[in-house]
Design an enzyme around this catalytic site. Sequence first.
Site, PDB file in Angstrom:
ATOM      1  N   LYS B 108       7.087   1.751   4.241  1.00 55.64           N
ATOM      2  CA  LYS B 108       7.800   0.611   3.691  1.00 55.64           C
ATOM      3  C   LYS B 108       8.512   1.142   2.455  1.00 55.64           C
ATOM      4  O   LYS B 108       7.893   1.398   1.420  1.00 55.64           O
ATOM      5  CB  LYS B 108       6.857  -0.526   3.310  1.00 55.64           C
ATOM      6  CG  LYS B 108       7.612  -1.673   2.649  1.00 55.64           C
ATOM      7  CD  LYS B 108       6.724  -2.690   1.957  1.00 55.64           C
ATOM      8  CE  LYS B 108       7.568  -3.457   0.947  1.00 55.64           C
ATOM      9  NZ  LYS B 108       6.806  -4.490   0.241  1.00 55.64           N
ATOM     10  N   ASN B 222       2.090 -10.756   0.373  1.00 59.16           N
ATOM     11  CA  ASN B 222       0.846 -10.295  -0.244  1.00 59.16           C
ATOM     12  C   ASN B 222       0.335 -11.330  -1.247  1.00 59.16           C
ATOM     13  O   ASN B 222      -0.694 -11.963  -1.068  1.00 59.16           O
ATOM     14  CB  ASN B 222       1.080  -8.942  -0.920  1.00 59.16           C
ATOM     15  CG  ASN B 222      -0.184  -8.244  -1.412  1.00 59.16           C
ATOM     16  OD1 ASN B 222      -0.228  -7.037  -1.518  1.00 59.16           O
ATOM     17  ND2 ASN B 222      -1.254  -8.972  -1.700  1.00 59.16           N
TER      18      ASN B 222
END
Lengths: 80, 275
Positions: B108, B222
């Site tokens: 990522k 998240n």
Amino acid sequence: MDRSKLHSVIALDMVEFEFNGTPHKSPPQTTVAGLLESLGIEYRFCAVEVNEEILPKAQYSIYEVKPGDRIEVVTLVGGG
Amino acid sequence: MSTNIHRLSVAGKLLESRVIVGTGKYETLDVMRESLDASGTSCVTVAVRREKLYDRDGKNLLDYIDLKRYTLLPNTAGCFNAKDAVRVARMGREILSDLGNPGADWVKLEVLGDTKTLLPDPVATLEACQRLVEDGFKVLCYTSDCPIMAVRLKSAGAASVMPAASPIGSGQGILNPNNLKIILEYLKSDDPDYPVIIDAGVGTASDVAEVFELGADGVLLNTAIAHARDPIMMASAVRNSAIAGRQAYLAGRIPKRLYAMASSPEEGVITSRPW
């Protein structure tokens, strides 16, 4: 040999390098494997860089830390 | 399209869930593990950091993540230039190289412009993306909601372009749905299966539903889970919302109208009208 001389001999023999951004000393002929073991770091979850180049795991028990080396040992932590 | 509408195809792999969850900022590793489970995710992000020599409690994050169940997606969080991002990506790959995890060559990519906004540096992001693609990485690339940048990143070989809904950790939800619609149109017009994953800024479950109703393929979050009052319940809400949003997208929403339209028939009414 008196204690102060003994100390200086040992100090001269020590290999000085950078470990994760801070100065560190190890006895001569310390391999990366030996260094990791002495610091209690598990092999299975880490990566090692020597002077910004990744050191393959097969080299850990072969590569001896040299004076002035910049060694980075990283692991995975929580992140987004 | 796969037969299971809730699977996400990315970088040549089929993920069982369209939700990718970060592993940071949970109060404990046990809460993290249960939250990941409740979210239904099969792909989790992790960060690469220096080994701590002091105050170690002997626990490694990976002791709490089932490597057979989850694909690990290492990030380059904390990088502010292309060189650092490439370095960190390679270290992440090295850590995963002998763990047999399919995410070993995934990254990522995030290359940030400043610490206050955590917005991506587009020039450095593009440079790092090109270098990592050349190096064999499957790059899932965090970017802003700029459609032009999204096109550039796809052209550079990104396995997925991941535009932000709003700044990282801000919980503001989708600030510019029009830009996201344009990105989806541009990246998918000749390539409908190209995965676009909305990354960052999600605040709660309804934001997740909106992401999917827009037609995005996946969502990455998240803080919305980790900092919820009850992370495990929020993770479950996110899971349900992703399913709901995807189904709503596939089902097709009705057009918006200015005026009302009765749901009950006009015919057969027994009432009189005053006009």
